[in-house]
Scaffold this motif. Sequence first.
Motif, PDB file in Angstrom:
ATOM      1  N   PHE A   1       0.854  -1.295   0.157  1.00 22.17           N
ATOM      2  CA  PHE A   1       0.154  -0.092  -0.105  1.00 22.17           C
ATOM      3  C   PHE A   1       0.939   1.426   0.143  1.00 22.17           C
ATOM      4  CE2 PHE A   1      -2.549   3.338   1.947  1.00 22.17           C
ATOM      5  CZ  PHE A   1      -3.615   3.310   1.310  1.00 22.17           C
ATOM      6  N   GLY A   2       1.941   1.385   0.752  1.00 18.66           N
ATOM      7  CA  GLY A   2       2.696   2.508   0.946  1.00 18.66           C
ATOM      8  C   GLY A   2       3.449   2.670  -0.227  1.00 18.66           C
ATOM      9  N   SER A   3       3.949   1.386  -0.805  1.00 18.15           N
ATOM     10  CA  SER A   3       4.726   1.491  -2.228  1.00 18.15           C
ATOM     11  C   SER A   3       3.711   1.912  -3.220  1.00 18.15           C
ATOM     12  CB  SER A   3       5.466   0.079  -2.646  1.00 18.15           C
ATOM     13  OG  SER A   3       5.963  -0.012  -3.640  1.00 18.15           O
ATOM     14  N   GLY A   4       2.491   1.396  -3.312  1.00 15.99           N
ATOM     15  CA  GLY A   4       1.570   1.860  -4.277  1.00 15.99           C
ATOM     16  C   GLY A   4       1.612   3.621  -4.284  1.00 15.99           C
ATOM     17  N   MET A   5       1.532   4.120  -3.030  1.00 12.41           N
ATOM     18  CA  MET A   5       1.307   5.506  -2.730  1.00 12.41           C
ATOM     19  C   MET A   5       2.637   6.202  -3.509  1.00 12.41           C
ATOM     20  SD  MET A   5      -0.414   6.228   1.139  1.00 12.41           S
ATOM     21  CE  MET A   5      -0.476   7.924   0.770  1.00 12.41           C
ATOM     22  N   ALA A   6       3.979   5.631  -3.028  1.00  7.04           N
ATOM     23  CA  ALA A   6       5.202   6.139  -3.480  1.00  7.04           C
ATOM     24  C   ALA A   6       5.214   6.107  -5.080  1.00  7.04           C
ATOM     25  CB  ALA A   6       6.174   5.318  -2.886  1.00  7.04           C
ATOM     26  N   ILE A   7       4.678   4.995  -5.619  1.00  6.83           N
ATOM     27  CA  ILE A   7       4.688   4.885  -7.035  1.00  6.83           C
ATOM     28  C   ILE A   7       3.902   6.038  -7.796  1.00  6.83           C
ATOM     29  CG2 ILE A   7       3.837   3.329  -9.048  1.00  6.83           C
ATOM     30  CD1 ILE A   7       4.767   1.221  -7.598  1.00  6.83           C
ATOM     31  N   ALA A   8       2.642   5.909  -7.046  1.00  6.78           N
ATOM     32  CA  ALA A   8       1.656   7.228  -7.696  1.00  6.78           C
ATOM     33  C   ALA A   8       2.485   8.520  -7.559  1.00  6.78           C
ATOM     34  CB  ALA A   8       0.503   7.075  -7.031  1.00  6.78           C
ATOM     35  N   SER A   9       2.916   8.625  -6.355  1.00  7.73           N
ATOM     36  CA  SER A   9       3.547  10.104  -6.220  1.00  7.73           C
ATOM     37  C   SER A   9       5.069  10.191  -7.013  1.00  7.73           C
ATOM     38  CB  SER A   9       4.186  10.175  -4.808  1.00  7.73           C
ATOM     39  OG  SER A   9       4.657  11.506  -4.495  1.00  7.73           O
ATOM     40  N   ASN A  10       5.591   9.262  -7.085  1.00  9.92           N
ATOM     41  CA  ASN A  10       6.917   9.119  -8.070  1.00  9.92           C
ATOM     42  C   ASN A  10       6.455   9.406  -9.374  1.00  9.92           C
ATOM     43  OD1 ASN A  10       9.497   8.903  -8.621  1.00  9.92           O
ATOM     44  ND2 ASN A  10       9.300   6.812  -9.285  1.00  9.92           N
ATOM     45  N   TRP A  11       5.141   8.804  -9.989  1.00 12.38           N
ATOM     46  CA  TRP A  11       4.702   8.801 -11.322  1.00 12.38           C
ATOM     47  C   TRP A  11       4.346  10.264 -11.338  1.00 12.38           C
ATOM     48  CZ3 TRP A  11       5.773   6.993 -15.554  1.00 12.38           C
ATOM     49  CH2 TRP A  11       4.823   6.797 -16.737  1.00 12.38           C
ATOM     50  N   MET A  12       3.348  10.633 -10.666  1.00 12.93           N
ATOM     51  CA  MET A  12       2.494  12.067 -10.724  1.00 12.93           C
ATOM     52  C   MET A  12       3.196  13.258 -10.577  1.00 12.93           C
ATOM     53  SD  MET A  12      -1.070  11.130  -9.673  1.00 12.93           S
ATOM     54  CE  MET A  12      -0.854  10.851  -8.082  1.00 12.93           C
ATOM     55  N   SER A  13       4.289  13.475 -11.643  1.00  8.76           N
ATOM     56  CA  SER A  13       5.228  14.402 -11.789  1.00  8.76           C
ATOM     57  C   SER A  13       4.668  15.823 -11.840  1.00  8.76           C
ATOM     58  CB  SER A  13       6.384  14.106 -12.467  1.00  8.76           C
ATOM     59  OG  SER A  13       5.711  13.893 -14.087  1.00  8.76           O
ATOM     60  N   ALA A  14       5.311  16.756 -12.382  1.00  7.16           N
ATOM     61  CA  ALA A  14       4.968  18.102 -13.096  1.00  7.16           C
ATOM     62  C   ALA A  14       4.224  17.541 -14.280  1.00  7.16           C
ATOM     63  CB  ALA A  14       6.124  19.088 -12.999  1.00  7.16           C
ATOM     64  N   ALA A  15       4.760  16.863 -15.005  1.00  9.90           N
ATOM     65  CA  ALA A  15       4.174  16.438 -16.260  1.00  9.90           C
ATOM     66  C   ALA A  15       2.825  15.947 -16.044  1.00  9.90           C
ATOM     67  CB  ALA A  15       4.953  15.317 -16.966  1.00  9.90           C
ATOM     68  N   SER A  16       2.343  15.311 -14.905  1.00  5.54           N
ATOM     69  CA  SER A  16       1.116  14.653 -14.773  1.00  5.54           C
ATOM     70  C   SER A  16       0.216  16.029 -14.064  1.00  5.54           C
ATOM     71  CB  SER A  16       0.922  13.407 -13.769  1.00  5.54           C
ATOM     72  OG  SER A  16       1.445  12.590 -14.280  1.00  5.54           O
ATOM     73  N   PHE A  17       0.824  16.765 -13.080  1.00  4.26           N
ATOM     74  CA  PHE A  17       0.177  17.637 -12.334  1.00  4.26           C
ATOM     75  C   PHE A  17      -0.126  18.806 -13.070  1.00  4.26           C
ATOM     76  CE2 PHE A  17      -0.957  20.672  -9.085  1.00  4.26           C
ATOM     77  CZ  PHE A  17      -1.371  19.940  -8.037  1.00  4.26           C
ATOM     78  N   LEU A  18       0.725  19.416 -13.874  1.00  6.59           N
ATOM     79  CA  LEU A  18       0.796  20.541 -14.768  1.00  6.59           C
ATOM     80  C   LEU A  18       0.772  20.065 -16.184  1.00  6.59           C
ATOM     81  CD1 LEU A  18       3.466  22.469 -12.911  1.00  6.59           C
ATOM     82  CD2 LEU A  18       1.061  22.816 -12.546  1.00  6.59           C
ATOM     83  N   GLY A  19       1.578  19.292 -16.559  1.00  7.99           N
ATOM     84  CA  GLY A  19       1.655  18.989 -18.210  1.00  7.99           C
ATOM     85  C   GLY A  19       0.518  18.569 -18.768  1.00  7.99           C
ATOM     86  N   MET A  20      -0.093  17.595 -18.242  1.00 11.50           N
ATOM     87  CA  MET A  20      -1.304  17.065 -19.072  1.00 11.50           C
ATOM     88  C   MET A  20      -2.376  18.142 -19.343  1.00 11.50           C
ATOM     89  SD  MET A  20      -2.221  13.135 -17.541  1.00 11.50           S
ATOM     90  CE  MET A  20      -2.655  13.613 -16.087  1.00 11.50           C
TER      91      MET A  20
END
Length: 568
Positions: free
Chosen positions: A84-103
Motif C-alpha cells: 500500500f505504501g509502495s503504491g502511494m510512493a509509485i503514484a507520487s513518483n509517477w505523478m510528476s509535474a508532467a502529470s500535475f501540470l503538463g497533462m
Amino acid sequence: MNRRTDTMMKMKKTTLFFVTLVLGSLLSVIPVFAASGANLEGGFKLVPALILIAMIVLFVSIGFLNKAEGTSDYYAAGRSISSFGSGMAIASNWMSAASFLGMAAIMYGSGYHGLSYVVGWTGGYVLLLVLMASQVRRFGKYTATDFIGDRYYSNGMRLATAVIAICISFSYCVGQFGGIGIMFKWILGINYTWSVLIGASVVLTYTLVSGMLGVTKNQQIQYVILIIAFLIPSFILTFKFDYFWLIPPIGYGQVVSDIVAGTATPFVSSLGHPMATVPTPEFAMPWDPATGKDFFQWMATCFALMIGTAGLPHVIQKFYVVPKPSDARWSVTWGLFFICILYWTAPLYSAFGKILSSNPEVGALAKDAIVVYTAQLGSIHPLIVGFLAAGAVAAAFSTVSGLLVAGSSAFSHDIYFGVFNPQATGEQQMRMVKLATIVMAIGVAGVSLLKLGLIAQLVAVAFSLAGCTMFPLFLIGIWWSRSNRAGGIASLTTGSFISLVVIAYFIAGKYGISLPGKDFMNYWLNPWYFAWIAGPLAVAANIVVSLMTAPPPLEVQKHLAETVHGVK
C-alpha cells in the motif's frame, strides 16, 4: 525494530509540529492575503510562500529522520515498504509535474489530442501490472540495469544500459525542474533562473541524505498533499459554475460541450469576463484537421508512452523496495488506483482553463501553469490556489527525488561497483552515489534553464527512449528464455541508434539547423513518439539475432524458469 519505532515516533512529533506551525501561520495572514487577491503573474504571494516553506521543512525533516544507513537503504529502502505504501510512493513518483501540470497544459493547447498522454501513461501501468511487476521482483537485484546485466550475462550491457538509464532519468528530470521553476516563480515572484536553482537545491538536500528510504517515505506524504491540492479546486469549480460537482470528471463532459458550442453562461471569471468562448469544435473532435494532429499521431503517442512507462528505470526500481514478489504486483495495483484519481480529473482543468481564459483581455497564458491560472480565474480562494501551487511543487519534488536516486544508483551500483570496482566497500559506493547525485542535479538544472519545450513534451522524450531501449530488453528477457546476449545487444543497438538520430534532429531543429528529411522525421519519428516503430524493431532484432546464435547459459534459463516463473 527499535530504530524503526523511534523513527516513527519522531516522524509523528515532527508532523504534529509541522501542522501546528502551518495552521498558526496561515490563520494569522489569511485576511491580509485574501483582501489583496492573487495576481495571475508576478509578485510575492505570502500564503503560498508559507505553505511552500513549511512543506519543504517537512520533506527535509523526513529525509533526516530516514537517513540511509547503507547501500540497501539507499538503493532499495531496505526492502521494508508495504504494498500500500509502495503504491502511494509509485503514484507520487509517477505523478510528476508532467502529470500535475503538463497533462492539463497539453490538453489546453491541443484539446482531444492531449488525451493521448492520459491514455498512454495509464495504459503503461497496466502493462507493468500484467507483464513485469512480480517477475522483476522475483528475479532479485537492486536496479533495472542489474536485471539486464545478469539476464543477458554481460557487463558491457550492464554498462550501456546504466548510461541509458542515466540519460532517461536526466531527460525526465529536465521537465520536472522546469515545473519546479514555474511554480517557485509564481509563488515567490522571482525570475525563472533563481526559481530553478532554489528548487533544485532543496530536493538535492533531502535526496542526498536519505536515498531511496527517505525518498519513498517522502513520496507517500507528497501523494497525500498533491492529490488533496488537485481535487479540492475541481469540486469548487464545478459547484461554483453549476456543473455536476459530486464527481467533477462527469461535469467535465458538459464543460467540453459548452466549449464546442461556444455556449454563453451567466457566470464571470475573477477578471469580470463572461464565461463564453467562440465555438471550438476541434477541442473535442478526434483528430480534427484544425488541430494539426491526426489519427496516426494520436495512436503513436499512446503506444510510445505505454511501452515507455513500462521501461522507465525509476519506476521499475520501485518493485525492489517491497519485501515479496506478490507485494510488487499489489503495489502496482494500488499505484494505478491512486494515479487514476488524478488522471481522471486533469482534463477538467484544461476545459475550465479554455473557457475562463477565452477573453482576449486575459492575454497569452503559460500553458504549463494553466492549472493554477484556472483556479485563479475561477475566483477560488487564494489559500486554496496557493495550496494547489504547492501541490505542483510536491509532485515535481517526488519525481525528481526518485529520478536522482535512479540515475545516481545506475552510476554507483551498476557502473562503478558492477563494472569497474566490484571490490568497492559500501562506504565507497555511498560516496560515489552522492557525487553522482550532485553532478546530475547540476546538469539537469542547467539544461532546464534552456526551456526546450512543454513539460509533458520533454518528459515524452524520456518515455520514447525507455520504450525502445529498456522495455524490449525486459519484455523479451522475462518472457522468452531463448533470448541471449547477442540478441540483447542487437536490441539495444537498434533502439539506441534510432534514438540518437531522432534526438540529433530534435536538437538541430531547436537551433534552426535544417537536416535532410526534416519533414519526414518530424512526422514519422517525432521525438515525443518515435518509440512506436523503434520499440518493435528492437524486439524483432532481439528475436532474430537470438535465433541465429547460441542459446543462453543453462543457469540463466533455469533461474528464469524456476525463480521468476515458478516452473520446477
